[in-house]
Every structure is written in structure tokens, then in C-alpha cells.
Design a protein around this motif. Sequence first.
Motif, PDB file in Angstrom:
ATOM      1  N   THR A  88      -2.375   7.144   2.645  1.00  0.00           N
ATOM      2  CA  THR A  88      -3.105   6.424   1.599  1.00  0.00           C
ATOM      3  C   THR A  88      -3.407   7.319   0.413  1.00  0.00           C
ATOM      4  O   THR A  88      -3.617   8.529   0.550  1.00  0.00           O
ATOM      5  N   ARG A 121       0.272   3.966  -1.575  1.00  0.00           N
ATOM      6  CA  ARG A 121       0.019   3.904  -0.140  1.00  0.00           C
ATOM      7  C   ARG A 121       1.274   3.344   0.536  1.00  0.00           C
ATOM      8  O   ARG A 121       1.880   2.395   0.021  1.00  0.00           O
ATOM      9  N   ASP A 176       0.599   5.981   8.401  1.00  0.00           N
ATOM     10  CA  ASP A 176      -0.088   5.343   7.276  1.00  0.00           C
ATOM     11  C   ASP A 176      -0.622   6.444   6.369  1.00  0.00           C
ATOM     12  O   ASP A 176      -1.473   7.234   6.781  1.00  0.00           O
TER      13      ASP A 176
END
Length: 454
Positions: free
Chosen positions: A386, A397, A384
Motif C-alpha cells: 500500500t 497500491r 498487498d
Amino acid sequence: NGLFLLVPDTVRVVDPTEQKGQLYFADDRPEQELNQLLEIARQVKAMRMLRENPLNWGVKPQRLDEDEFKQRQSERENALATAVARAYTSLYFPAAGTGKVIRKELRSAGGEGGAPIIQEIRRLLVEDRELLTSADTGQSDLVNLSHLFFAKGDFVSLKALRTNFATLRHWPVLESPAVFDQLVRAGVQKKVWCVFRMDDAESPRPTEFYFGEQEIPMAANLSAEGYSLMTPQGAKQRGWMDADRVDPAKVRDVVYTVLADSGMLIVSDVVARVNEKLGETPAEVVEEAAIDLVKQGRLYISRATSAAAEKPDLIGSADAALYVPALTDALVTPAEAAQRGWITEKAPSLTLTGRAGADKLIPLFHQLGSIYNRGARTRIDTLDVTDLVLPHGGYLRFQLSDVTPESMKALGELFEVLAAVTKQGDRTEAFLVVKDPDDNCPFVKALRDNKDQQ
């Protein structure tokens, strides 16, 4: 809205609020005015017919060139123009504020019909605040408009406002469509309202936000879909004001401190505790901070649906990227979870978190395709990243979950594009979870070599 009736004195006007047949004028004035106009019109018509064919009326053409006839014809023509102009003394329209049809009397400009009458109508409407012009951008003008705009809530779309100006009889009338944009921009500049646009369905913050010194760009097309107005108080409550934005790192610290003291709390209680310590903070901001802590392996989430179970289903770092906590879910520290006997799975062997994770992972983007082509076999449980900075404004993102080595190889070109187009900013963070890393894998080696260089 926007319909105005210019009515001459030769017309009888029925008042719809009175009994049927009741007239605004109870006397014979309309009939008298009409007779006077018709008398002058007949004279003018006769002179024009005589001028066109004098022999048909037994008159020599030379007689019509005499000064006496020319002067009399000119006087009658002017008298007709004057009489017609003076006849238009009544203007009917729905009044701003009430929407009821009212009559305003126009001051006649003599025989100067046409343009002077329009100018007189404009003067009357501007004086009575029935017509909004580009001059109505003073502080008091805009504040009065804000009461009208936000009568039903703290935000309203620009599309709805345009419709209201065109259809609601108790609203004033815009002099032109361009005046609307001028009013909107002036209200932003003078901090009477904010303009925002929500384009990202997953973000609790607007993609465009204008207020005060952050003026609307001249290139912005306010007729495009999605633009809305909001009161400054509404924007403040939602945490959209720059001055009121809480540092995400500070929110994370407070959330972790609160959980460290309590061991386990419902999310709604955590939001309340954060508000006590940092002031009014949107629940979405607190939830995002909690998710970051779960990604880092510092907290677990216990779903509300499994809270009553002897051993609830815990959400850890590997599953946090795609989960949105509910206010009824519980946050649990690892120590509390271990004490209750809820932890059965060992912690991930390889994790990267936060800004430090971004520093180690993002420099490898342009190499990931070649690394996996050289035989990397690491399965990515969670990735992940961002707030990557885009070249012409905005943030990106992206999230990956349960990605096989073959898929990572196929995504090589995507990572090369990301490396070329985006850049790491102050807000950029990366979260990586690999449950079963292989120390001999080129990808794991590259991460650790990069870690040693930091």
C-alpha cells in the motif's frame, strides 16, 4: 436564466401576473412616444433623400451646401439619436432570489446610445446583485453564494453549478464563464468551501482536495469532469481535513485494545468504541485498520452470514486483502477464536506486516524476476503493498492472491518497473503471507537474509 429584455417606451408590455389585457402602462404614453419618433424619423429621412437626389425635388445642389441646411440636418440627426436612446428606459429580467420577472428603469444618458446604455445596464445589475463579476469575491459575497450552492446538501458538482447558473431563474447571472472559476478559487482560498475530485473508486478519500492554504493549482482545469464543491463541515465529517486525519497506526492500536478487552465485537460496535476514544472517525478508517490487523494475524473476521453457525467461517490473514468487512461482521481475537474452538488451521509460517514488512520486501522488487528464474518455487498466498509513492504525486497500491511461481516469474518485469518508478514513503506498508514456505527456496532465503540485515 441570463435573458434580459431592453424595451423602449414605444412598446406596450403585458403583465402576465395580471388579468388578460392588463398593461404595465395604462395611459397612451407608448403611442405618443412612437408618434414623436416617427415624426423626427420622417424629417431625417426626407433630408437624406433630398441630399441624395436634390434635382428630383426641384432643389439646386448648391442650396444643400449652405450652412443653414447643414446645421438643420445635423440637428435633426442628433435629435433622432437622442430620442431613440431616451426611449429605452425599461429592462425586464427574472429577479435573483425569486425568479419572478421584474422591471427596472434605466436612467437615460441622453443621445449617447449604444455603449453607454450597456454600461448603465451593467451598473444597475451589479448594484442589485443580479450580476456576479470578478469583484464579488469578498467573504460576505462568498458566504451568501454558499447558501445558494449547498441548499440541497453538503456537496455539489461544478457541472451542476454551471447548469444552475444558466437555467435557474432565481440565481444571479455570471458576467462571463471565467467569473465562475474565479469565484470557486476564491471560496477555497477564503475557506468558504472545499474543492475535491474522486478518481479512485476504491478509495474513500479524494484524489484531489483543496482548502485554505492548499489552493487550487492554476494549471487545474475546473471544467474537467469530476470536480465538486463541499462544505468544510462535510469534509471534516468525512475525515478529509489534514488537521482532522487520524493516524492509522493510532486507530489500529485502539481497535486492537478494544478487541483485546472484549474478545469479540461486531464491527459497528468497534466503530462506536473508537469514536469514544479518538473522536469522530469515519467507519471506513476503522474498517481499514481492522483489515490491517487481520492481515497481521492479530484478528479474525467472522462473517455475519455465518455467525449463527456452530463453527463460523473465519477470514484470516491469507484472505483479508480482498475482503471488505460489513458493519454486521464480527472481529475476533485468536485467543477468543481458540477458546470457542473455531481455529483449526495453523498460523502461516511466513508473514510480513506493516512498515517493517515494506522494509524487507520492497528492496527485493528489482530482483524478484531473477530470483524466480533461478528456481524460486514459493507460492504467494497473499501480497498487498500500500501507498507506494509515485514520482509526480499520488500513491499506488497493488494486491496479489494465490500466485504461482510461474506467474511470479512472468511478473518479473512489472516488479522491475515498480522498483524504478515508485519509492517507499512514510505511509508505505507491505503484507505478505506464505502458508507453506520452503527454507531452501531462493525467495525465502532472500527474505530472511534481508531480514537479518535490517
